[in-house]
Design an enzyme around this catalytic site. Structure first.
Site, mmCIF file in Angstrom:
data_model
loop_
_atom_site.group_PDB
_atom_site.id
_atom_site.type_symbol
_atom_site.label_atom_id
_atom_site.label_comp_id
_atom_site.label_asym_id
_atom_site.label_seq_id
_atom_site.Cartn_x
_atom_site.Cartn_y
_atom_site.Cartn_z
ATOM 1 N N GLN A 114 -0.281 24.525 -2.252
ATOM 2 C CA GLN A 114 0.177 23.321 -1.055
ATOM 3 C C GLN A 114 0.999 23.673 0.016
ATOM 4 O OE1 GLN A 114 -0.721 20.996 -3.241
ATOM 5 N NE2 GLN A 114 -0.011 19.844 -1.448
ATOM 6 N N HIS A 156 -1.440 24.289 2.720
ATOM 7 C CA HIS A 156 -1.844 22.858 3.811
ATOM 8 C C HIS A 156 -1.324 22.496 5.086
ATOM 9 C CE1 HIS A 156 -4.999 21.137 1.020
ATOM 10 N NE2 HIS A 156 -3.975 21.606 0.665
ATOM 11 N N GLU A 192 1.890 13.557 -5.468
ATOM 12 C CA GLU A 192 0.797 12.996 -5.553
ATOM 13 C C GLU A 192 0.048 14.444 -6.613
ATOM 14 O OE1 GLU A 192 -0.489 15.543 -1.837
ATOM 15 O OE2 GLU A 192 -2.740 14.838 -1.971
ATOM 16 N N HIS A 193 0.378 15.762 -6.555
ATOM 17 C CA HIS A 193 -0.564 16.459 -6.901
ATOM 18 C C HIS A 193 0.854 16.646 -8.187
ATOM 19 C CE1 HIS A 193 -2.436 17.678 -4.129
ATOM 20 N NE2 HIS A 193 -3.434 16.838 -4.260
ATOM 21 N N ASP A 248 -9.746 20.824 -6.297
ATOM 22 C CA ASP A 248 -9.178 19.871 -5.195
ATOM 23 C C ASP A 248 -11.065 20.184 -5.210
ATOM 24 O OD1 ASP A 248 -6.990 19.823 -4.101
ATOM 25 O OD2 ASP A 248 -6.738 21.540 -3.683
ATOM 26 N N HIS A 269 -7.797 -32.056 -2.900
ATOM 27 C CA HIS A 269 -8.046 -31.469 -3.941
ATOM 28 C C HIS A 269 -8.304 -32.538 -5.074
ATOM 29 C CE1 HIS A 269 -6.602 -28.326 -1.528
ATOM 30 N NE2 HIS A 269 -6.828 -27.102 -2.758
#
Lengths: 431, 431
Positions: A259, A262, A328-329, A362, A421
């Site tokens: 991670q 990145h 996220e993960h 991934d 209406h």
């Protein structure tokens, strides 16, 4: 030095709050610059696109060379190493098979009064796919964005990828060809987003734009939202690992670093009930770091945003902390990961058990790697086929079911002050 | 005078383009004003909220009176006319039953190599519901927003509704009680959006904000997007009616006016292959207009944005025009409406046949009346239970399936320059 938090500490609550609030991204304000770029492309079309590409990408284009030719795409595929090609094919095949299960089912039914209701799903007709250039020009991302669009039945996918000084990652083109994307332009930045949203003489406008990008791209997407649909605005990526004592610290350290490599703003978090494991992971991580090609990035991420959180009881304490982080993960490295997962509400993707490193997801797991970052898993999902379709709701009344529903509709229209209406109902009943 | 277009005219294509491009909304720029309000509420919390409510809503509040008391809500329900209450109950019941069918189903499966994949849906834990004040304070909208959230399983719904000088529409409170919404604050505008997004001492933050509002509210939602999720930004409403010659012009005129009375920026469009019907609808519309309480609004909408489009052949020409308009509401008033609908891709909601006035869908049909406006049906759907849930994707590998996928993952990590990704896989195989 990473954050070190211990749930047993008296000030844990406030320290955890501070940890959650720590900003991981410098917010450069590019609003105005992007506004100017969008307006120029909107009014000047191809001319602006070509001029801005010359300026920002040092690339001289003409309306004829904006689009990448079929030959160039075929060449990229032909030139790809067979082993890489076969890895891409496996990834494509698995992503395709998984996403085919996500196609929504239409629903149409007639209720007890004879009213027919339902929803019909149709593909978005045209989608723009942004692919970053340079080091973050990933073929895997092309597959992850293009395959669900294809499965949804999107008939036109227009891809853009900047080619600084003409340079393109041939693997990105190979992945596009594999996914069946044929319309590709060598443009990027806010100007590419503008071209996709508003259209130019050469590039027809799309209805939705997806894909990651830098601050200019993200801001441009936010500004054209409404004119077209957009996917999530991606922030820096994060992983949270929940681990008991029975883990190999080398494995967990490797996952945390996967991670961290990145982006310096990426975040890797370990929650464990084992102080010895925590210490062993930290040691292993330090050793592995030294051997990493992307050591500098990974170290910056780990030392500034990494965290080790000690708790007394994983089942009791990890779920609430996880929900607040909304990672996220999420890796759950325990014997009964499902039991822990059942207690957790907010995570983009979960990787269960000790043999499921996130990196598999991934690339070749089959599930999508475009996932909600920066705590947005509290309210949003990873990319799926649904993001490339939309539902038309259906209502059909018989004269009898209209008669049954009319009085209530007329009454509600009355109290809302919307007489026309009510009249549109009443006129059909000769009231 | 409404637009009059005839597909047989030589300049139809360009006239239709102009018609599509006509802006229906003045875009007042409130970006900066909203930015200031958000920042103040974020830093000063309740104090800012109370001060801004005094200024914008002429209402003096304290932290204790921000929230509407259970007694006040119960009183509103008790004071509601029984006929209105029973209409609301019918609406609630039908909306509930329809939306219960929208709950997504989890998917979990193990593939041929032993990898387990899937997706699990969970509710968003807390949602903010914006309800406008004044004339557009509609109880039906409360039901349409709150019911899908309840069906999704959202555990906390915080509603805000401005009370200018203390005035509240009791029907809005009654609808909230019917839908099971108990946490209601008498605040509105950008300051209410800020309170929901960032939280104050009195109001806990939510994860997503839904509901319509004026330009300040829409801009505030756009600015807090990312911190929280938001639904679509609603634009002015529109209806497109496709009608053959066998229609009662009074009915169609009434439907066009039901749309037009909403807002001077609303749009009502008729596509027909029958010039006599077109003329009869226009006459009927003019006669009905004169008797409408909201004549002024409806006339402004019809004369500025209304349109009658003549075509030679409905089946051949209406679908493409409809896709380009991508109307929020689509009525198909023909004998075989399904055949025409099958050729149309982009519409928020369809009302099939001659006995299905759109107004039924606004109130008691059961489907949702929160629909994509301003051509956004090209890429988005009406509000549904899915908007209040999110999916966590699931991956679980066995040692064997990890071994099967490892080489391809390691290869892709290598070509993407993400070595730590590859190592997190390799380390588990003793490679």
């Amino acid at each position: 030095m990473p954050f070190r938090l211990n749930a047993a500490d008296p000030d844990f609550a406030s320290r955890f709050d501070n940890f959650l609030d720590a900003k991981r991204e410098g917010s450069i304000d590019v609003e105005e610059a992007v506004r100017v770029i969008l307006a120029r492309v909107r009014s000047e079309g191809d001319d602006a696109l070509i001029d801005l590409t010359r300026r920002f990408d040092s690339l001289e284009l003409t309306p004829d060379t904006l689009r990448i030719s079929p030959e160039e795409i075929a060449q990229a595929t032909a030139g790809t190493d067979p082993e890489t090609m076969s890895a891409l094919r496996l990834a494509h095949e698995r992503i395709l098979r998984h996403h085919e299960r996500q196609k929504p089912v239409d629903d149409l039914y007639t209720d007890s009064i004879g009213a027919t209701l339902g929803g019909r799903w149709t593909p978005i007709r045209s989608v723009g796919l942004y692919v970053p250039g340079g080091a973050a020009s990933y073929p895997s991302s092309v597959l992850m964005n293009a395959v669900p669009a294809k499965v949804a039945g999107v008939s036109r996918i227009a891809m853009v990828v900047p080619a600084r000084a003409g340079e393109l990652n041939p693997l990105v083109l190979a992945a596009a060809q594999l996914a069946g994307v044929e319309e590709i332009y060598r443009i990027g930045g806010a100007q590419a987003v503008a071209a996709l949203a508003f259209g130019t003489r050469t590039i027809a406008p799309v209805s939705k734009i997806v894909g990651p990008g830098n601050a200019y791209v993200a801001t441009a997407k936010r500004q054209v939202f409404g004119t077209v649909g957009i996917d999530m605005i991606a922030g820096p990526s994060e992983v949270l690992i929940i681990a008991d004592q029975d883990n190999n610290p080398e494995w967990l350290a490797a996952d945390l670093l996967a991670q961290a490599e990145h982006d310096a703003a990426a975040q890797s978090i370990l929650i464990t009930d084992s102080p010895p494991l925590a210490a062993a992971v930290e040691d292993a991580l330090e050793r592995q770091l030294r051997r990493l090609p992307r050591q500098e990035t990974a170290r910056a991420s780990w030392e500034e945003f990494g965290a080790i959180i000690l708790v007394d009881d994983l089942m009791q304490q990890a779920p609430e902390l996880t929900n607040r982080i909304a990672p996220e993960h999420l890796e759950i490295a325990t014997d009964q990961p499902e039991a822990l997962f059942a207690l957790i509400n907010d995570a983009g993707a979960v990787f269960l058990g000790r043999h499921t490193p996130e990196a598999i997801g991934d690339y070749v797991g089959g599930s999508n790697h475009v996932l909600p970052t920066s705590r947005s898993a509290r309210f949003s999902s990873g990319l799926s086929v649904l993001d490339f379709m939309k539902r038309t709701s259906i209502l059909k009344l018989t004269p009898e079911s209209l008669r049954a529903l009319a009085p209530a509709a007329i009454e509600l229209a009355r109290v809302e002050g919307l007489d026309a209406h009510g009249r549109s109902v009443a006129v059909r009943l000769n009231l």
